[in-house]
Scaffold this motif. Structure first.
Motif, PDB file in Angstrom:
ATOM      1  N   ILE A 177      -0.526  13.423   6.616  1.00 36.66           N
ATOM      2  CA  ILE A 177      -1.209  14.603   6.786  1.00 36.66           C
ATOM      3  C   ILE A 177       0.049  16.270   5.957  1.00 36.66           C
ATOM      4  O   ILE A 177      -0.886  16.590   5.426  1.00 36.66           O
ATOM      5  N   VAL A 178       1.023  15.724   6.655  1.00 36.47           N
ATOM      6  CA  VAL A 178       2.008  17.145   5.504  1.00 36.47           C
ATOM      7  C   VAL A 178       1.847  16.714   3.971  1.00 36.47           C
ATOM      8  O   VAL A 178       1.627  17.749   3.175  1.00 36.47           O
ATOM      9  N   PHE A 179       2.079  16.365   3.602  1.00 38.02           N
ATOM     10  CA  PHE A 179       2.027  15.718   2.320  1.00 38.02           C
ATOM     11  C   PHE A 179       0.550  16.170   1.348  1.00 38.02           C
ATOM     12  O   PHE A 179       0.097  17.005   0.207  1.00 38.02           O
ATOM     13  N   GLY A 180      -0.213  15.492   2.214  1.00 38.16           N
ATOM     14  CA  GLY A 180      -2.192  15.904   2.282  1.00 38.16           C
ATOM     15  C   GLY A 180      -2.280  17.426   1.599  1.00 38.16           C
ATOM     16  O   GLY A 180      -3.147  17.644   0.932  1.00 38.16           O
ATOM     17  N   ALA A 216      -8.583  15.052   4.254  1.00 34.70           N
ATOM     18  CA  ALA A 216     -10.014  14.617   3.892  1.00 34.70           C
ATOM     19  C   ALA A 216     -11.044  14.993   4.341  1.00 34.70           C
ATOM     20  O   ALA A 216     -12.008  15.880   3.842  1.00 34.70           O
ATOM     21  N   ILE A 217     -11.493  15.101   5.312  1.00 34.89           N
ATOM     22  CA  ILE A 217     -12.300  15.816   6.556  1.00 34.89           C
ATOM     23  C   ILE A 217     -12.490  17.218   6.231  1.00 34.89           C
ATOM     24  O   ILE A 217     -13.413  17.860   6.043  1.00 34.89           O
ATOM     25  N   TRP A 218     -10.712  17.998   5.968  1.00 36.10           N
ATOM     26  CA  TRP A 218     -10.413  19.339   6.291  1.00 36.10           C
ATOM     27  C   TRP A 218     -11.360  19.872   4.694  1.00 36.10           C
ATOM     28  O   TRP A 218     -11.417  20.650   4.525  1.00 36.10           O
ATOM     29  N   THR A 219     -10.295  19.182   3.744  1.00 35.16           N
ATOM     30  CA  THR A 219     -10.463  19.580   2.249  1.00 35.16           C
ATOM     31  C   THR A 219     -11.711  19.806   1.814  1.00 35.16           C
ATOM     32  O   THR A 219     -12.038  20.176   0.957  1.00 35.16           O
ATOM     33  N   GLU A 220     -12.190  18.583   1.758  1.00 37.29           N
ATOM     34  CA  GLU A 220     -13.579  17.984   0.968  1.00 37.29           C
ATOM     35  C   GLU A 220     -15.162  18.353   1.837  1.00 37.29           C
ATOM     36  O   GLU A 220     -15.888  18.313   1.322  1.00 37.29           O
ATOM     37  N   THR A 221     -14.437  18.460   3.085  1.00 36.84           N
ATOM     38  CA  THR A 221     -15.760  18.767   3.813  1.00 36.84           C
ATOM     39  C   THR A 221     -15.852  20.045   4.571  1.00 36.84           C
ATOM     40  O   THR A 221     -16.548  21.105   4.540  1.00 36.84           O
ATOM     41  N   LEU A 222     -15.292  20.175   6.146  1.00 37.04           N
ATOM     42  CA  LEU A 222     -14.950  21.321   6.439  1.00 37.04           C
ATOM     43  C   LEU A 222     -14.750  22.349   6.052  1.00 37.04           C
ATOM     44  O   LEU A 222     -15.149  23.580   6.541  1.00 37.04           O
ATOM     45  N   TYR A 223     -13.789  22.956   4.878  1.00 35.09           N
ATOM     46  CA  TYR A 223     -13.429  23.865   4.469  1.00 35.09           C
ATOM     47  C   TYR A 223     -14.523  24.632   3.743  1.00 35.09           C
ATOM     48  O   TYR A 223     -14.243  25.392   4.404  1.00 35.09           O
ATOM     49  N   ASP A 224     -15.426  23.930   2.932  1.00 36.72           N
ATOM     50  CA  ASP A 224     -16.039  24.733   2.351  1.00 36.72           C
ATOM     51  C   ASP A 224     -17.569  25.068   3.310  1.00 36.72           C
ATOM     52  O   ASP A 224     -18.056  26.222   3.056  1.00 36.72           O
TER      53      ASP A 224
END
Lengths: 301, 296, 240
Positions: A147-150, C50-58
């Protein structure tokens, strides 16, 4: 009737980014949402099923209407509806993206359920120092590291430096760490887990594949033909043996490829289609039962 | 059963698991050290896939659903690499989205970087993000997202952003790759590279443009049903399919890198399959010998 | 650290993790369990990222916040947070019924699509399954080769095609009868039909087995390639 995606700027549904009006509306929405949640927590038991059933039905009704309602004809950007049914058709097709977005967002929130469950179980094991709690600590540590590095890697790629980070020469510690744990560890272990099954397939095939019945013989024979046809060298040797290299005339029907194609086109495909049709009828029935909440367990308190 | 006094039939039916595992381990390792050319007859489905990709006009944009992760790298990476090589040689732009797995976008970007490095080494222009390709991103609700793409692709991708050369995130529909796309039919093809059943989701919802599939071996028989009914215009299945595409590319682009995962793994697959067939034959031989013995 | 050193380190740890997971083939052991838990932890962590960066953020956060000078913020998307969080009430003994609200919405959306989905998926297959089983010409037993046929010639059904189509239709109907007539049958014809359906199903399963074996073996070959070629030959020995 305007839906969110169609609303023009600065209206009841949308405010300028960063404005106090927007933050106020968001805060109110969250308060209202939480209030509704508390209201539902205190809802009488007899209302619980109707609430769930009603929401499920309305959700499904959207797509059913979308399919059965007359779609706008020859619609181009800027076209206006000419009648009420046309307006409903316009609304349905415009709302589709918003509804899909809603379901994506809800699915995104619900994906965290599995993670939450994992954290609960392993957190409890560590806290109470149950058997093998050390492994649970390893799991939690790995999760926190990823989580941290991602997130760190993602944040480093936001902003002006974003495209530069495609070049490894511009990477910092966080980027290397993300690459190490994702590409170097996670991806390789993912592949290893899937590939272990190959060993089990071999030992299971050795022990279980016996010509004991007609069905087993047919299965074995077909599997053998398919596996032989996957091997280009065997195909080549077979074709040479029957004088079909290059293939010509009626004899071409006896090459391994032709035999396999005959079996695939005339026996394998219809049998898989028969299975598919059976599954399809079941899926349609299940879809209707879910939409109408006819399942016994659906929505009960 | 007394292990020291087993008949031949019993011995043939009770080979230890560890021996089988070691034999498979050796069979899948040794051929990798050698380059063994294998003659190949490409399947009709693979040929159709290749020809449909070749039909895509230069400068147009295809939509790619990259729904695989490293778990199926052995087959899917080979399929994806071959596809990207063809598209880049034809100067076809592409937009990549995924509905399968949160790991899939990264797996896709890693392969694009690999092919770009290869192009740079061959003194060819690498494919630039934003200008030549965009990463649309991950949609966790595949059914809803695919419905949305089929109905109004501009709306479906409206919230998705990617990095432009100025370093900022901009909506993907503003990129040179997608700015001329008004509806999903404007894509000449939808190409799905998948390790799961996301191809079913697309076939059920999108039928207004040609669909091409590159699937793993286990999905091959099921997807073949769609290929024969015409719902899918081309189908690459597993490692054999990868090798088919590579040998077809070798005929059309003899001076470039074509033979990759397919050519490397295909000879080893032969030995592994022979091991399986021989062990099954040994088991059945033991069974027949045992039956004869008991009848006698 | 030099890039080559980092690359070798990355490959080495990947090989150690792979071999660690393969030790389960011998028997369950602590080495395997360690890497199993590392894998689960990394996978869970990446899923959250990935839930945040690929979906929820956008799709959610950017929609709420908008973008200064480019897009307004839509406050109503904030309502999705409490709805989504209701799913977590599944862990509550008293209020776990509330988790059925977001799940019901998603299931409702899925089930509403099934009618459209059913037709688009099976309609073309039903049409393709209705094949002519009688030949329309006996000028040749097989489809003539040679020059491109005229549309009239292409539409003809030759005896060899009719036989193949007959096999196709018989297979399909037998397999369907096997699934549909899953109760005790007295009619001999139907009984034989279901038996034949079962046998013909085995052909499909045999083909699936053959393809599955190819896939699993390919994944294993890929792992061996990673260990022996990418790590050992290229990484350690710098050969190739």
């Amino acid at each position: 009737m305007d839906l969110l995606a169609q609303v023009p700027p600065e209206s009841f549904w949308s405010q300028a980014s960063g404005s106090s009006g927007l933050y106020m509306h968001v805060a109110i929405a969250l308060i209202v949402g939480i209030a509704v949640m508390f209201g539902l927590m205190n809802a009488p038991t007899r209302l619980r099923r109707p609430i769930v059933v009603g929401l499920t039905f309305i959700s499904g009704l959207f797509y059913v209407l979308l399919y059965f309602w007359p779609a706008p004809i020859a619609r181009t950007p800027g076209t206006l509806p000419v009648s009420t049914p046309d307006a409903v058709g316009f609304w349905l097709s415009d709302a589709l993206t918003v509804v899909a977005n809603f379901s994506s967002i809800l699915s995104g929130f619900l994906l965290g359920l599995g993670i939450y469950s994992l954290v609960r179980i392993h957190g409890r094991k560590i806290a109470k120092q149950q058997k093998d709690w050390g492994f649970s600590a390893v799991l939690m540590a790995s999760m926190v590291i990823m989580i941290v590095f991602g997130y760190g890697d993602w944040i480093s790629k936001l902003g002006a430096n974003g495209p530069k980070m495609d070049n490894q020469a511009n990477w910092g510690f966080v980027n290397y760490a993300r690459d190490f744990f994702f590409d170097g560890m996670l991806q390789q272990m993912d592949a290893a887990m899937f590939s272990v099954i190959a060993f089990y397939i071999l030992s299971a095939a050795y022990r279980a594949f016996r010509i004991r019945s007609i069905e087993a013989t047919i299965l074995l024979a077909t599997a053998l033909i398919v596996m032989l046809s996957l091997m280009g060298a065997v195909e080549f040797g077979w074709a040479n043996a029957i004088g079909q290299n290059p293939p010509h005339g009626f004899g071409e029907n006896f090459t391994l490829t032709s035999i396999k194609t005959f079996i695939v086109d005339n026996v394998q495909n219809p049998s898989l289609r028969g299975i598919d049709f059976g599954i399809g009828i079941g899926a349609l029935a299940m879809g209707l039962r879910l939409w109408l909440s006819l399942e016994k367990a659906g929505g009960t308190a | 059963m007394d292990p020291t006094n087993l008949s031949l039939a019993e011995k043939l039916q009770s080979l230890p698991k560890s021996a089988l595992y070691i034999i498979l381990f050796v069979a899948t390792s040794i051929p990798l050290f050698f380059t063994i050319p294998i003659p190949n007859k490409e399947s009709k489905a693979s040929i159709d896939f290749y020809q449909e990709v070749q039909k895509v006009p230069e400068g147009s944009t295809v939509l790619i659903a990259s729904d695989w992760t490293n778990a199926t790298r052995g087959e899917s990476a080979g399929e994806y690499k071959a596809l990207l090589r063809i598209l880049m040689r034809k100067k076809v732009k592409f937009a990549v989205y995924t509905t399968a797995d949160p790991q899939a976008p990264q797996a896709s970007k890693d392969v694009i970087r690999f092919i770009n490095d290869e192009r740079v080494a061959a003194k060819q222009k690498p494919y630039e993000r934003w200008t030549d390709w965009v990463n649309v991103g991950y949609f966790p609700n595949g059914e809803g997202a695919t419905n949305s793409i089929a109905s109004n692709v501009r709306s479906a991708f409206a919230d998705k952003k990617d990095f432009s050369p100025d370093g900022a995130l901009h909506p993907v529909m503003e990129s040179p790759v997608l700015k001329n796309i008004q509806k999903v039919e404007d894509f000449p093809a939808l190409i799905i590279v998948t390790g799961s059943n996301t191809s079913n989701v697309a076939i059920e919802r999108i039928n207004s443009l040609p669909i091409l599939l590159a699937v793993t071996g286990v999905m091959g028989p099921e997807m073949n049903v769609y290929y024969t009914s015409g719902q899918v215009k081309g189908l690459v299945t597993g490692l054999k399919g990868v090798y088919d595409i590579e040998t077809l590319m070798q005929k059309d682009y003899p001076d470039q890198v074509n033979l990759d995962n397919g050519a490397k793994y295909y000879p080893t697959l032969h030995l592994a399959l022979v091991v399986l067939i021989v062990t099954v034959i040994i088991g059945n031989l033991g069974m027949f010998l045992g039956r004869k013995r008991s009848e006698a | 650290m030099k890039p080559e050193t980092y690359q070798l380190l990355k490959l080495t740890f990947g090989v150690i993790a792979t071999v660690g997971l393969y030790t389960v083939l011998y028997k369950e052991n602590k080495f395997y369990r360690f890497f199993e838990h590392v894998f689960l932890g990394l996978a869970a962590g990446w899923t959250l990222v990935a839930i945040w960066t690929e979906t929820l953020y956008d799709s959610w956060w950017s929609k709420i916040m908008g973008s200064t000078g480019a897009a307004n913020g839509y406050w109503a998307y904030a309502l999705l947070l409490p709805i989504g969080l209701m799913g977590y009430f599944v862990f509550s003994k008293k209020h776990n019924w509330m988790s059925r609200i977001p799940i019901g919405i998603i299931l409702g959306l899925w089930s509403g699509q099934q009618i459209q989905v059913w037709w688009k998926r099976y309609g073309p297959q039903l049409a393709d399954s209705v094949k002519p089983i009688f030949p329309s010409t006996t000028s040749s037993f097989t489809v003539p080769g040679g020059s491109k046929p005229t549309p009239f010639e292409a539409a003809q059904v030759y005896p060899s095609q009719a036989i193949c189509n007959l096999i196709f239709v018989i297979t399909l109907l037998s397999v369907l009868s096997y699934f549909l007539f899953s109760f005790d049958l007295k009619n001999r014809f139907l009984k034989n039909s279901t038996t034949m359906g079962r046998w013909l199903l085995m052909v499909g399963f045999g083909a699936i087995f053959g393809s599955t074996v190819m896939m699993r073996f390919t994944l294993l070959i890929d792992r061996m390639y990673f260990i022996w070629i990418e790590w050992f030959m290229h990484g350690l020995l710098h050969k190739g």
